[in-house]
Write a protein that holds these residues in place. Sequence first.
Motif, short mmCIF file in Angstrom:
data_model
loop_
_atom_site.label_atom_id
_atom_site.label_comp_id
_atom_site.label_asym_id
_atom_site.label_seq_id
_atom_site.Cartn_x
_atom_site.Cartn_y
_atom_site.Cartn_z
N ARG A 204 0.83 -1.21 0.00
CA ARG A 204 0.00 0.00 0.00
C ARG A 204 0.87 1.26 0.00
NH1 ARG A 204 -5.20 -1.28 0.46
NH2 ARG A 204 -5.85 -3.17 1.61
N LYS A 205 1.98 1.23 0.71
CA LYS A 205 2.87 2.39 0.72
C LYS A 205 3.51 2.61 -0.65
CE LYS A 205 3.88 2.09 5.66
NZ LYS A 205 4.86 1.76 6.71
N VAL A 206 3.84 1.51 -1.33
CA VAL A 206 4.39 1.62 -2.69
C VAL A 206 3.37 2.25 -3.62
CG1 VAL A 206 5.13 0.29 -4.71
CG2 VAL A 206 6.05 -0.26 -2.45
N VAL A 207 2.12 1.79 -3.52
CA VAL A 207 1.06 2.35 -4.36
C VAL A 207 0.87 3.84 -4.06
CG1 VAL A 207 -1.42 2.30 -4.81
CG2 VAL A 207 -0.14 0.16 -4.71
N ALA A 208 0.89 4.19 -2.77
CA ALA A 208 0.72 5.60 -2.39
C ALA A 208 1.86 6.45 -2.94
CB ALA A 208 0.64 5.71 -0.87
N GLN A 209 3.08 5.96 -2.88
CA GLN A 209 4.23 6.70 -3.41
C GLN A 209 4.12 6.88 -4.92
OE1 GLN A 209 7.44 4.29 -1.89
NE2 GLN A 209 7.67 5.53 -0.04
N VAL A 216 9.94 5.33 -5.27
CA VAL A 216 9.48 4.17 -4.51
C VAL A 216 10.63 3.62 -3.67
CG1 VAL A 216 8.59 1.82 -4.65
CG2 VAL A 216 7.71 3.59 -6.19
N ASP A 217 10.41 3.49 -2.37
CA ASP A 217 11.42 2.95 -1.47
C ASP A 217 11.50 1.42 -1.66
OD1 ASP A 217 13.06 2.16 0.60
OD2 ASP A 217 12.13 3.48 2.09
N PRO A 218 12.65 0.89 -2.05
CA PRO A 218 12.75 -0.56 -2.32
C PRO A 218 12.64 -1.43 -1.07
CG PRO A 218 14.91 0.47 -2.49
CD PRO A 218 13.92 1.58 -2.35
N ILE A 219 12.72 -0.83 0.12
CA ILE A 219 12.66 -1.63 1.35
C ILE A 219 11.35 -2.38 1.46
CG2 ILE A 219 11.76 0.31 2.70
CD1 ILE A 219 14.01 -2.59 3.94
N TYR A 220 10.26 -1.78 0.95
CA TYR A 220 8.96 -2.43 1.07
C TYR A 220 8.89 -3.70 0.22
CZ TYR A 220 7.86 2.13 3.05
OH TYR A 220 7.88 3.26 3.81
N GLY A 221 9.42 -3.62 -0.97
CA GLY A 221 9.46 -4.81 -1.82
C GLY A 221 10.37 -5.88 -1.26
#
Length: 413
Positions: A204-209, A216-221
């Motif tokens: 969800r944070k990736v989508v929001a970014q 996009v912060d790669p930490i989430y992936g």
Amino acid sequence: MESYLLDWVNLLLRWTHVITAIAWIGASFYFVFLDNSLTRPTAPDLVEKGVDGELWAVHGGGFYHPQKYLVAPKSMPEGLHWFYWESYATWLSGFGLFTVLYLFNAGTFMVDKQVHDWTPGAAVATALGFLVAFWLVYDTICRTFGRRKNGDAIVGGFVFVSVVFAAWLACQLYAGRAAFLLVGAMLATSMSANVFFWIIPGQRKVVAQLKAGQPVDPIYGWRAKQRSVHNTYFTLPVLFAMLSNHYGWLYASDNNWVVLVLMMLTGALIRQSFVARHKALVHGKRVPWEYAGFGVAALLGLVVYLVPKPEIDASAIASAAPVNAAAGGATAQNVSFQQVKGVVAQRCSMCHSAVMASKGISFDSAESIKRHAQQMYQQAVVLKLMPLNNATRITPDERNLIKRWYEEGAPVN
């Protein structure tokens, strides 16, 4: 009527749990296969779009071309599909089933006073504590060591030690059947918690970014990938734990916690062999079947370890004193109905009588004992599930007496 309605709740929850688990595990296995089977695209248009991997497949009369973007596509696509209700529905239905079958009947199904003498309330509270405590320990291990050098190996080692300790502790506190199921529920809870606390929020944070036009912060992936990989290794151990309650010779064995750990390890190793196979095939390398080999070797070791002890020699029984007072002096030549009736009265009638006919089965007459002889043999001799948690202390000799009586045709005259 209450028992009848509870049986319906049991059936519907179990049915729902199996259906949703198939959906979740199937999707999980597919995406693990997909991730390990992707190849880097060579087509300029795909490279330009930021596609990191692609796969061509054929299924159901059509051709499919899945593509993976790392870290994310350049723009937010319409109609994005999310995979999370399969996980949530599986956990909710599983916990509901665990509640109906075990937590509401803790005194019967969870507490075995020969293992640990405590109250049903304490057993329930501790069982819920297992689910929460393991998740907290596991999550702390992942967050603390996951991004260090050799982080995957360090996390794997600590998680394995934690599972071994939890299996040992559960088998010291609970009836074997409940202990096996509780450890499986503990792992399954962490699997769903991975989805709920890390995988979906990260996505969800990736989508929001993306929608905000931010990098996009790669930490989430990375974190979602880590927890998703853990989930695939937990899957087969969890499935074994869920199935184990049908096989009393597993959880009632000596050192049953070792049996539980080795069976779960076998499942994880076999799962690893499939993951390694996907990677090897896409790179044209030899399939490393060693993982499956180690798993099968552990499984064969358990088969040998759990071989039933030899029965007493027939001639020795014939010349020996009666088996015990309840058995009434059975010999190897034949077993009389009175001998079996004595065992049934002492070991089975607590739950199966005219006063309390559990599951609609009573042993208050010769006809009823004869009618249910096959079920008695299956549950008390083959599976060793009954008496439940061996609450009435049935002995191996008494089980053997029932076995010989059944094999002689279950005579009642």
